[in-house]
Design an enzyme around this catalytic site. Structure first.
Site, PDB file in Angstrom:
ATOM      1  N   ASP A 165       0.923  -1.115  -0.098  1.00  7.26           N
ATOM      2  CA  ASP A 165      -0.006  -0.067   0.095  1.00  7.26           C
ATOM      3  C   ASP A 165       0.916   1.155  -0.111  1.00  7.26           C
ATOM      4  O   ASP A 165       2.224   1.028   0.091  1.00  7.26           O
ATOM      5  CB  ASP A 165      -0.923  -0.090   1.398  1.00  7.26           C
TER       6      ASP A 165
ATOM      7  N   ASP B 234      -0.258   4.985   1.008  1.00  8.70           N
ATOM      8  CA  ASP B 234      -0.271   6.062   1.918  1.00  8.70           C
ATOM      9  C   ASP B 234      -0.201   5.244   3.504  1.00  8.70           C
ATOM     10  O   ASP B 234      -0.987   4.301   3.678  1.00  8.70           O
ATOM     11  CB  ASP B 234      -1.937   6.553   2.090  1.00  8.70           C
TER      12      ASP B 234
END
Ligand code: G6P
Ligand code: MG
Length: 216
Positions: free
Chosen positions: A8, A10
């Protein structure tokens, strides 16, 4: 055997949650209500329009589709002015060292983010060339916890879901990884990321071989 890592963006590679929060908060304040940091937690990993709908619901504000699109665009403009200042210094601690360890193996690296700004951020911090595949918000139709983003990541790496390991900081993201039938390393707190196979506080001092032996 794990042959690919799906990251991922963020909250895993860079910390942009604070900028999303600032931009959404400004929008909410302009509409006459506030959102707490705790509420912001529930927006992590959630797509732009889904986040907007959750925020409006939270503030009991009903708008037309057109008004919503306008607000989302305005929020994004504000968000972009905040993230455009990011540099290599904004890469989270230990990420570079962890990537260096991965590069010494045959393990492939993909990005699995629902952000439509992911490429711009990776370019800004100088990591764009470290990825074998990039799946971002422009390539998917369903946000996390739907597994689409990670299934597409695995497919682009030419791997089966069982061969992939997901790194996620969001509850919705961990669920997306589990829904994709993948092993998931939670980045954050075990009390929050209850569905992750293991939880690490971050990438600092992580030994790749040790991690793989724990997860496999
Ligand atoms: C990530 C963040 C979310 C954000 C989403 C969409 O998943 O954790 O907070 O809403 O990306 O980002 P975007 O940059 O497309 O608005
Ligand atoms: Mg995240």
């Amino acid at each position: 055997m794990i042959k690919g890592f799906l990251f991922d963006l963020d909250g895993v590679i860079v910390e942009t949650a604070i900028f999303h929060y600032q931009a959404w908060r400004k929008m909410a304040n302009d509409l006459g209500f506030d959102i707490s940091e705790e509420f912001n937690e529930t927006l992590k990993g959630v797509s732009r329009m889904d986040s907007l709908n959750l925020i409006l619901e939270h503030g009991n504000v009903v708008l037309t589709e057109e008004e919503k699109l306008e607000l989302a665009a305005k929020k994004n403009e504000h968000y972009l002015t905040l993230v455009s200042k990011m540099t290599a210094d904004d890469i989270l601690p230990g990420v570079r060292e962890f990537f260096a360890q991965i590069k010494q193996t045959d393990i492939k690296i993909a990005l699995g983010s629902v952000s439509k700004n992911a490429k711009m951020i990776l370019e800004g911090v100088g990591l764009i060339n470290d990825f074998d595949a990039i799946i971002d918000g422009t390539k998917i139709s369903k946000g996390k916890p739907d597994p689409e983003v990670f299934l597409k990541g695995a497919a682009e790496l030419g791997l089966s879901p069982e061969e992939c390991l997901v790194f996620e900081d969001a509850v919705a993201g961990v669920e997306a990884g589990k829904n994709a039938r993948m092993k998931v390393v939670g980045i954050g707190h075990a009390e929050v990321l209850t569905k992750a196979d293991i939880v690490l506080p971050g990438f600092e001092n992580i030994d790749l071989t040790e991690l793989l032996s724990k997860i496999q």
